[in-house]
Enzyme design. Sequence first.
Site, mmCIF file in Angstrom:
data_model
loop_
_atom_site.group_PDB
_atom_site.id
_atom_site.type_symbol
_atom_site.label_atom_id
_atom_site.label_comp_id
_atom_site.label_asym_id
_atom_site.label_seq_id
_atom_site.Cartn_x
_atom_site.Cartn_y
_atom_site.Cartn_z
ATOM 1 N N TYR A 273 4.661 40.032 46.158
ATOM 2 C CA TYR A 273 3.505 39.143 45.895
ATOM 3 C C TYR A 273 3.345 38.062 47.027
ATOM 4 O O TYR A 273 2.214 38.023 47.453
ATOM 5 C CB TYR A 273 4.043 38.429 44.488
ATOM 6 N N GLN B 256 -3.597 32.182 32.913
ATOM 7 C CA GLN B 256 -3.305 30.899 32.776
ATOM 8 C C GLN B 256 -4.247 29.789 33.470
ATOM 9 O O GLN B 256 -4.631 28.714 32.752
ATOM 10 C CB GLN B 256 -1.660 30.612 33.485
ATOM 11 N N LYS C 52 0.106 37.770 49.398
ATOM 12 C CA LYS C 52 -0.738 36.499 49.685
ATOM 13 C C LYS C 52 -0.959 36.077 51.135
ATOM 14 O O LYS C 52 -1.940 35.626 51.470
ATOM 15 C CB LYS C 52 0.089 35.306 49.011
HETATM 16 P P1 NAD Z 1 -2.270 35.217 35.274
HETATM 17 O O1 NAD Z 1 -1.478 36.504 35.364
HETATM 18 O O2 NAD Z 1 -1.954 34.221 33.936
HETATM 19 O O3 NAD Z 1 -3.691 35.749 35.030
HETATM 20 C C1 NAD Z 1 -4.324 36.767 35.723
HETATM 21 C C2 NAD Z 1 -5.200 37.641 35.218
HETATM 22 O O4 NAD Z 1 -6.113 38.542 36.147
HETATM 23 C C3 NAD Z 1 -5.075 37.942 33.891
HETATM 24 O O5 NAD Z 1 -5.728 37.682 32.776
HETATM 25 C C4 NAD Z 1 -5.066 39.379 33.984
HETATM 26 O O6 NAD Z 1 -5.685 40.288 32.836
HETATM 27 C C5 NAD Z 1 -6.266 39.532 35.090
HETATM 28 N N1 NAD Z 1 -6.639 40.684 36.148
HETATM 29 C C6 NAD Z 1 -5.261 41.502 36.330
HETATM 30 N N2 NAD Z 1 -5.710 42.573 37.025
HETATM 31 C C7 NAD Z 1 -7.232 42.604 37.156
HETATM 32 C C8 NAD Z 1 -8.299 43.379 37.349
HETATM 33 N N3 NAD Z 1 -7.801 44.597 38.152
HETATM 34 N N4 NAD Z 1 -9.494 43.118 37.179
HETATM 35 C C9 NAD Z 1 -9.906 41.938 36.459
HETATM 36 N N5 NAD Z 1 -8.717 41.063 35.817
HETATM 37 C C10 NAD Z 1 -7.562 41.507 36.219
HETATM 38 O O7 NAD Z 1 -2.402 34.317 36.732
HETATM 39 P P2 NAD Z 1 -2.714 32.952 37.065
HETATM 40 O O8 NAD Z 1 -1.449 32.276 36.756
HETATM 41 O O9 NAD Z 1 -3.805 32.440 36.122
HETATM 42 O O10 NAD Z 1 -3.009 32.939 38.610
HETATM 43 C C11 NAD Z 1 -4.154 33.003 39.026
HETATM 44 C C12 NAD Z 1 -4.158 32.887 40.544
HETATM 45 O O11 NAD Z 1 -3.318 31.765 40.859
HETATM 46 C C13 NAD Z 1 -3.441 34.095 41.047
HETATM 47 O O12 NAD Z 1 -4.180 34.403 42.168
HETATM 48 C C14 NAD Z 1 -2.102 33.587 41.373
HETATM 49 O O13 NAD Z 1 -1.462 34.345 42.416
HETATM 50 C C15 NAD Z 1 -2.349 32.078 41.629
HETATM 51 N N6 NAD Z 1 -1.234 31.152 41.509
HETATM 52 C C16 NAD Z 1 -0.846 30.856 40.270
HETATM 53 C C17 NAD Z 1 0.429 30.355 39.929
HETATM 54 C C18 NAD Z 1 0.773 29.684 38.736
HETATM 55 O O14 NAD Z 1 1.724 28.975 38.567
HETATM 56 N N7 NAD Z 1 0.107 30.069 37.683
HETATM 57 C C19 NAD Z 1 1.037 29.587 41.140
HETATM 58 C C20 NAD Z 1 0.692 30.152 42.446
HETATM 59 C C21 NAD Z 1 -0.456 30.951 42.789
#
Ligand code: NAD
Length: 320
Positions: free
Chosen positions: A141, A14, A145
């Site tokens: 999770y 995302q 973190k």
């Molecule tokens: P997401 O789940 O949409 O995307 C994560 C991506 O990581 C996916 O495309 C997946 O294929 C890839 N991935 C998983 N394992 C992998 C690996 N071993 N090697 C390479 N790629 C791999 O997550 P996001 O929402 O884009 O979140 C990104 C970061 O922001 C994360 O650290 C998440 O914890 C943090 N975050 C997101 C939100 C939110 O609302 N989206 C909120 C708080 C924190």
Amino acid sequence: MKRETILVIGANGQIGTALLPRLQEAFGFNHVIAADLRHPKQEQGRFELLDATKIDELATLVQRNRVTQIYHLAAVLSAKGETDPLWAWNLNMQTLLNVLEVSRQQGVKKLFAPSSIAVFGEQAPKLETPQTTALDPATVYGISKVAAENWSLYYHKRYGLDIRSLRYPGVISYQSMPGGGTTDYAVAIFHEAVQGNSYDCFLAADTLLPMIYMDDALRATLELMEAPADQISVRTSYNLAGMSFTPAELTASIQTYFPHFITNYKPDFRQGIADSWPKTIDDSVARQDWGWKPAYNLPRMTEEMISQLSAIYQPLVQTH
Ligand code: NAD
């Protein structure tokens, strides 16, 4: 233009999908490398397959491309993580430790590894949750973190790694669907509303949670990464706030555009996760250190989500 080579790990997710064009604009199209487990649905520039749990794959990629900055976005999110806790822990920790270690060994200049409001649990104040307070998360999770924040601080203090981080609230965007978090409802609801459907919400109507519009989340990320190192007083992760609202308030905001739109409330296991999280966040340290200020509130975010998603769905609706 700055001579940097940026690697975005987890780029298909995302946040990565929306961040890539911003980085390409700032650093040059060919200076940004997207990496993920699988090819993206739509390629957005240079792309490399990478499993970041494998340190040799990561080390080769960083060395071959002389990477100078890494945005580490790969993770298993809150709700998905609860379906298989040890898998989530292993993936979240192994990828982070690999990124830290490869960055240290190869002299990567700057690193971004986001945290989350999921670091907070029962002991933290729910309203205006402060930067420094008890961290006793209810999910695997959140536990991963908290550990990641402390490892980041350790690598900064011990090896001088310039690692920066934000505790993102729930991120709301139209570019792609969220990846299995507890705030995903606030994106899914818009997709149903613009298609003329009702929405079954997995949280109760009065569940107040911190959220941020993607545009603000990306601006915060880039402003933090651009800030002079001596202005960064927090090397675990900064609290970051955009807005807070409940599913009922979001529904009312959507109803100003679609008066007949209805949300049905069917809370599931994600309610327990949401209840363990803050309701509002105090981000005054980020404001003081590097001038953070959000631009989107609930009405402005609703307007933009509906206009962007209507443009995406309208042609599809008309051909049926
Ligand atoms: P997401 O789940 O949409 O995307 C994560 C991506 O990581 C996916 O495309 C997946 O294929 C890839 N991935 C998983 N394992 C992998 C690996 N071993 N090697 C390479 N790629 C791999 O997550 P996001 O929402 O884009 O979140 C990104 C970061 O922001 C994360 O650290 C998440 O914890 C943090 N975050 C997101 C939100 C939110 O609302 N989206 C909120 C708080 C924190």
